[in-house]
Write a protein that holds these residues in place. Structure first.
Motif, PDB file in Angstrom:
ATOM      1  N   MET A   1      41.620  47.008  49.897  1.00 47.87           N
ATOM      2  CA  MET A   1      40.589  46.436  50.860  1.00 47.87           C
ATOM      3  C   MET A   1      40.881  44.986  50.961  1.00 47.87           C
ATOM      4  SD  MET A   1      36.578  47.037  50.118  1.00 47.87           S
ATOM      5  CE  MET A   1      36.551  48.694  50.373  1.00 47.87           C
ATOM      6  N   LYS A   2      40.693  44.442  52.012  1.00 49.37           N
ATOM      7  CA  LYS A   2      40.724  43.045  52.216  1.00 49.37           C
ATOM      8  C   LYS A   2      39.407  42.296  51.924  1.00 49.37           C
ATOM      9  CE  LYS A   2      42.888  41.235  55.881  1.00 49.37           C
ATOM     10  NZ  LYS A   2      43.426  40.800  57.159  1.00 49.37           N
ATOM     11  N   LYS A   3      39.424  41.292  51.058  1.00 50.63           N
ATOM     12  CA  LYS A   3      38.225  40.756  50.519  1.00 50.63           C
ATOM     13  C   LYS A   3      38.107  39.217  50.765  1.00 50.63           C
ATOM     14  CE  LYS A   3      38.284  43.423  46.277  1.00 50.63           C
ATOM     15  NZ  LYS A   3      38.235  43.554  44.612  1.00 50.63           N
ATOM     16  N   ALA A   4      36.843  38.689  51.115  1.00 47.96           N
ATOM     17  CA  ALA A   4      36.840  37.597  51.337  1.00 47.96           C
ATOM     18  C   ALA A   4      35.650  36.640  50.826  1.00 47.96           C
ATOM     19  CB  ALA A   4      36.606  37.284  53.323  1.00 47.96           C
ATOM     20  N   LEU A   5      35.817  35.500  50.585  1.00 47.30           N
ATOM     21  CA  LEU A   5      34.745  34.533  49.826  1.00 47.30           C
ATOM     22  C   LEU A   5      34.034  33.473  51.196  1.00 47.30           C
ATOM     23  CD1 LEU A   5      32.892  33.333  47.647  1.00 47.30           C
ATOM     24  CD2 LEU A   5      34.981  31.969  47.153  1.00 47.30           C
TER      25      LEU A   5
END
Length: 267
Positions: A1-5
């Motif tokens: 799963m691609k995660k971003a902040l």
């Protein structure tokens, strides 16, 4: 799963303040979440336009940033604002995020710096740790942006916290709203021996506009209003981003949101 902040700030077009204050918070958050792609968003349209036209720098707003993350296939988004309090900016951010939260498999949002009483205590400790020692004839006045839209108890609450910690010559005010200059002058008058007043912004970013309201040459600046009452005023124009303990407080809020322990989560 691609995660971003996604780190959301009001923003500033002052290069030094951007690097020194906002940049310090962003770097700390990016280091704390190495498994997430870091992105920046500024909510001030004026700041974004100024950066683009004067500096050639493009910064997304919240809607543009979330749209880009969705288009790029990110499924887990953690949003952390760098706001001081739950005021107008935080309200607007929640409204914008509401439009996008269902478009990600997981969406979390951290709280601003001052949310729980533990936050007030932690901020007070961080501020105290970075202060010069005050003599009996000296006082420190911390001044936040405030708001005239509705009554906000954050500044008065923080003022009480400092007093409970034994700092009787430390006062908290707001550029807009309460407590203002008249209330601060009354409190300084009650501290009968105070002659020198240190004036410091209670703001994440000590950007030039707010610093001018605080300590500029204009007769209505806080510094000049205090000087009319024969106080010696010493401006300490540094944002909270320069305090080494402050970034850790934002990181804690982001971790709590990611772990579902506070803030706004959509699992």
């Amino acid at each position: 799963m691609k995660k971003a902040l996604l780190v959301v700030s009001s923003g500033t077009d002052d290069t030094a303040a951007l690097e020194r204050d906002i940049g310090a918070l962003e770097r700390a958050l990016a280091r704390a979440f190495p498994d997430r792609t870091f992105r920046r968003a500024f909510t001030s349209g004026y700041v974004r336009r100024a950066l683009r036209t004067r500096r050639g720098v493009t910064v997304d707003g919240v809607v543009e940033a979330l749209t880009a993350l969705r288009m790029e296939g990110y499924q887990d988004v953690l949003v952390q604002p760098t706001y001081l309090e739950n005021g107008e900016e935080m309200e607007a951010l929640r409204w914008e995020a509401q439009l996008y939260r269902k478009q990600f498999a997981r969406f979390s949002m951290g709280n601003p710096l001052l949310t729980t009483i533990d936050d007030y205590l932690a901020l007070a400790d961080a501020v105290i740790a970075g202060l010069p020692d005050l003599d009996d004839n000296e006082a420190l006045v911390l001044v936040g942006l405030g708001t005239d839209r509705y009554m906000n108890p954050a500044y008065a609450c923080l003022d009480y916290v400092f007093r409970d910690k034994g700092y009787q010559n430390l006062f908290v005010g707001a550029l807009e709203g309460y407590p203002g200059v008249p209330e601060i002058l009354n409190r300084l008058a009650g501290a009968w021996n105070v002659r020198r007043v240190y004036l410091m912004p209670l703001m994440v970013t000590a950007e030039p506009g707010a610093c001018n309201d605080l300590a500029g040459k204009d007769g209505d600046s806080w510094a000049n209003q205090l000087r009319r009452y024969y106080f010696e005023v010493v401006p300490l124009l540094q944002g909270l981003g320069e305090n080494r303990q402050i970034p850790a407080l934002f990181v804690r809020h982001a971790r709590e949101a990611e772990q579902g322990r506070s803030g706004w989560q959509d699992l």
